[in-house]
Design an enzyme around this catalytic site. Structure first.
Site, short mmCIF file in Angstrom:
data_model
loop_
_atom_site.label_atom_id
_atom_site.label_comp_id
_atom_site.label_asym_id
_atom_site.label_seq_id
_atom_site.Cartn_x
_atom_site.Cartn_y
_atom_site.Cartn_z
N ARG A 48 13.52 28.93 -26.88
CA ARG A 48 12.45 28.93 -27.91
C ARG A 48 11.09 28.61 -27.31
O ARG A 48 10.30 27.86 -27.89
CB ARG A 48 12.77 27.95 -29.04
CG ARG A 48 13.99 28.32 -29.86
CD ARG A 48 13.67 29.47 -30.80
NE ARG A 48 14.82 29.82 -31.62
CZ ARG A 48 14.92 29.60 -32.92
NH1 ARG A 48 13.94 29.01 -33.54
NH2 ARG A 48 15.98 29.96 -33.57
N ARG A 90 6.76 27.90 -32.93
CA ARG A 90 5.81 27.18 -33.79
C ARG A 90 5.13 25.98 -33.15
O ARG A 90 4.12 25.50 -33.65
CB ARG A 90 6.52 26.73 -35.08
CG ARG A 90 6.73 27.88 -36.04
CD ARG A 90 7.65 27.49 -37.17
NE ARG A 90 9.00 27.31 -36.67
CZ ARG A 90 10.05 27.00 -37.43
NH1 ARG A 90 9.88 26.80 -38.73
NH2 ARG A 90 11.25 26.86 -36.91
N ARG A 105 1.24 34.02 -36.30
CA ARG A 105 2.26 33.94 -37.35
C ARG A 105 1.66 33.95 -38.75
O ARG A 105 2.26 34.51 -39.68
CB ARG A 105 3.08 32.65 -37.12
CG ARG A 105 4.13 32.33 -38.16
CD ARG A 105 5.30 33.27 -38.06
NE ARG A 105 6.33 32.94 -39.04
CZ ARG A 105 6.35 33.42 -40.28
NH1 ARG A 105 5.40 34.23 -40.69
NH2 ARG A 105 7.33 33.09 -41.10
N ASP A 160 14.74 38.04 -32.96
CA ASP A 160 15.65 37.04 -33.52
C ASP A 160 17.08 37.57 -33.44
O ASP A 160 17.29 38.78 -33.34
CB ASP A 160 15.30 36.72 -34.98
CG ASP A 160 15.96 35.42 -35.41
OD1 ASP A 160 15.43 34.34 -35.07
OD2 ASP A 160 17.04 35.47 -36.03
N TYR A 198 26.41 33.49 -40.19
CA TYR A 198 25.22 33.66 -41.05
C TYR A 198 25.48 34.72 -42.13
O TYR A 198 25.05 34.57 -43.28
CB TYR A 198 24.01 34.09 -40.21
CG TYR A 198 23.33 32.96 -39.47
CD1 TYR A 198 22.61 31.97 -40.16
CD2 TYR A 198 23.37 32.87 -38.08
CE1 TYR A 198 21.97 30.94 -39.49
CE2 TYR A 198 22.73 31.85 -37.40
CZ TYR A 198 22.03 30.89 -38.11
OH TYR A 198 21.39 29.86 -37.44
O1 1CP Z 1 10.91 32.24 -27.16
C1 1CP Z 1 11.85 32.45 -27.94
O2 1CP Z 1 13.01 32.03 -27.72
C2 1CP Z 1 11.59 33.21 -29.19
C3 1CP Z 1 12.59 34.25 -29.54
C4 1CP Z 1 13.71 33.72 -30.44
C5 1CP Z 1 15.06 33.56 -30.11
C6 1CP Z 1 15.70 33.73 -28.74
C7 1CP Z 1 13.59 33.40 -31.81
C8 1CP Z 1 12.33 33.43 -32.59
N1 1CP Z 1 14.83 33.13 -32.31
C9 1CP Z 1 15.75 33.21 -31.29
C10 1CP Z 1 17.19 33.00 -31.36
C11 1CP Z 1 17.80 32.44 -32.59
N2 1CP Z 1 17.48 32.69 -33.90
C12 1CP Z 1 18.92 31.59 -32.58
C13 1CP Z 1 19.67 31.17 -31.32
C14 1CP Z 1 19.04 30.01 -30.65
C15 1CP Z 1 19.29 28.67 -31.31
O3 1CP Z 1 20.44 28.22 -31.39
O4 1CP Z 1 18.29 28.05 -31.73
C16 1CP Z 1 19.24 31.28 -33.91
C17 1CP Z 1 20.36 30.39 -34.39
C18 1CP Z 1 18.32 31.98 -34.74
C19 1CP Z 1 18.30 32.02 -36.24
C20 1CP Z 1 17.03 31.56 -36.83
N3 1CP Z 1 15.83 32.16 -36.57
C21 1CP Z 1 16.82 30.48 -37.72
C22 1CP Z 1 17.89 29.61 -38.36
C23 1CP Z 1 18.20 28.40 -37.57
C24 1CP Z 1 19.22 27.55 -38.31
O5 1CP Z 1 18.98 26.36 -38.44
O6 1CP Z 1 20.24 28.07 -38.78
C25 1CP Z 1 15.44 30.42 -37.97
C26 1CP Z 1 14.71 29.43 -38.83
C27 1CP Z 1 14.83 31.48 -37.23
C28 1CP Z 1 13.39 31.84 -37.23
C29 1CP Z 1 12.72 31.98 -35.94
N4 1CP Z 1 13.17 32.73 -34.88
C30 1CP Z 1 12.27 32.69 -33.86
C31 1CP Z 1 11.17 31.86 -34.29
C32 1CP Z 1 9.94 31.58 -33.48
C33 1CP Z 1 11.46 31.43 -35.58
C34 1CP Z 1 10.55 30.57 -36.47
C35 1CP Z 1 10.07 31.42 -37.58
C36 1CP Z 1 8.69 31.14 -38.08
O7 1CP Z 1 7.72 31.10 -37.31
O8 1CP Z 1 8.55 31.04 -39.31
#
Ligand code: 1CP
Length: 344
Positions: free
Chosen positions: A25, A29, A38, A75, A151
């Site tokens: 990540r 944010r 964003r 994502d 999910y």
């Molecule tokens: O630099 C980076 O890693 C950004 C690219 C990236 C990646 C590799 C994002 C952007 N998401 C992911 C993977 C991802 N997405 C995972 C695997 C990693 C982990 O375990 O954290 C998972 C579970 C998700 C699902 C996801 N995406 C959620 C749900 C998390 C949960 O608690 O169940 C959420 C909230 C997101 C949104 C998201 N994805 C990425 C960002 C920057 C964001 C935030 C969204 C925003 O700005 O509003």
């Protein structure tokens, strides 16, 4: 490219004087540059569907911290969205599915996965690859079949995914059918990412932690093995290193190594993972607790040095966190951490 890349060298299990660094990540944010982009998008997935914006976001942490690898900005939930499950990201709630998997017929009647529905992702890969210096590899990624299934059945995020666990216990055969369909989709999706320019692949099994040892094998790792095996036997993807992140799995190091991943990304709590057992079998990545970055510089230094000492002689070590950077972390701390590792 890439023979110069210390990240690729570490993934080939070379022992390096300074480990390569990237952060899960790393775009997100916690960065003001990210928040500025964003705010132009109501729905997060609309932002992911814009390849120019994804390119800008993926490069932000590379520019800010001079990291040794970039990760595709996208994502894991693009695949369920492409299956027609209608993924929306709701402020303060996370992902919400408009058409979750609720009954066995939803699985049987699932539309076939068409990798062409995710062309926006491959365009982002190509844009990022073209914008990166040649010695900085690009990581493509997908969610594990199990994590995507969780999910899709739950319809949202959850602490315990109770609904999903009940569903797979009551509908074992159809759950396996769903996992097979997701595995095939992940393969086609990753193959396209590699064709578009991805140098490395990471598979995120972010909900491995909710399965007991037996279910973890049957519902998750068996499918990850099939996926890795398919990638290793395909001429497009056979030479691409594969990193597996499984969140706190209830299994032995041997079970993780048996997936044939080239590198295991250790969750922050996996401190008793037997790294001597893993020696020369797999590269390792991780696993600083991201919460340490909320502490003082002194604490960050002590904890980072402990970790570097532990992995000092390990052949193939990639410095990373044990899970993603969170929005409450200050970018200055990320910069400080990166310098600490390079100066150690
Ligand atoms: O630099 C980076 O890693 C950004 C690219 C990236 C990646 C590799 C994002 C952007 N998401 C992911 C993977 C991802 N997405 C995972 C695997 C990693 C982990 O375990 O954290 C998972 C579970 C998700 C699902 C996801 N995406 C959620 C749900 C998390 C949960 O608690 O169940 C959420 C909230 C997101 C949104 C998201 N994805 C990425 C960002 C920057 C964001 C935030 C969204 C925003 O700005 O509003």
């Amino acid at each position: 490219m890439s023979d110069e890349s210390i990240f690729l060298r570490a993934l080939r299990k070379e022992n390096l004087p300074i480990p390569p660094i990237w952060y899960m990540r790393q775009a997100g944010r916690y960065m003001p540059e990210y928040r500025a982009v964003r705010k132009n998008f109501k729905n997060f997935l609309d932002m992911c569907k814009n390849p120019e914006v994804c390119c800008e976001l993926a490069l932000q942490p590379i520019k800010a911290f001079k990291l040794d690898a970039a990760i595709l900005f996208s994502d894991i939930l693009t695949i369920p969205d492409a299956f027609g499950l209608g993924v929306k990201f709701v402020e303060n709630e996370g992902p919400v599915f408009q058409n979750p998997i609720e009954k066995v017929d939803d699985i049987k009647n699932l539309m076939p996965f068409d990798p062409e529905n995710l062309t926006y992702v491959y365009e982002a890969v190509t844009n990022i690859k073209n914008a990166l210096p040649s010695n900085i590899p690009l990581i493509g990624f997908c969610g594990s079949p199990w994590t995507l299934a969780a999910y899709s059945i739950e319809g949202r995020s959850s602490k315990d995914f109770k609904k999903t666990i009940n569903f797979i216990k009551e509908n074992i055969d159809e759950s396996h059918l769903f996992l097979s369909k997701l595995t095939d989709a992940c393969f086609l999706y990753l193959r396209k990412q590699v064709q578009a320019g991805a140098d490395v692949i990471q598979i995120f099994d972010s909900w491995a932690n909710i399965l007991d040892t037996e279910d973890l094998k049957n519902f998750s790792f068996d499918y990850i093995k099939l996926l890795i095996n398919a990638l290793k036997n395909d001429s497009v993807t056979s030479n691409i290193p594969i990193i597996l992140f499984a969140r706190d799995p209830k299994c032995s190091p041997g079970a993780l190594i048996e997936t044939s991943a080239d590198c295991l990304s250790l969750y922050w709590s996996m401190n008793d993972f037997d790294i001597q057992f893993a020696r020369n079998k797999t590269a390792l990545q991780g696993n600083l607790n991201p919460k340490i970055l909320l502490e003082s510089r002194d604490v960050i230094k002590t904890e980072t040095h402990k970790l570097l000492e532990k992995f000092e002689d390990f052949p193939g070590y990639v410095f990373n966190l044990g899970h993603g950077l969170t929005p409450d972390i200050c970018p200055e701390k990320v910069k400080y951490l990166t310098e600490l590792v390079r100066e150690y």
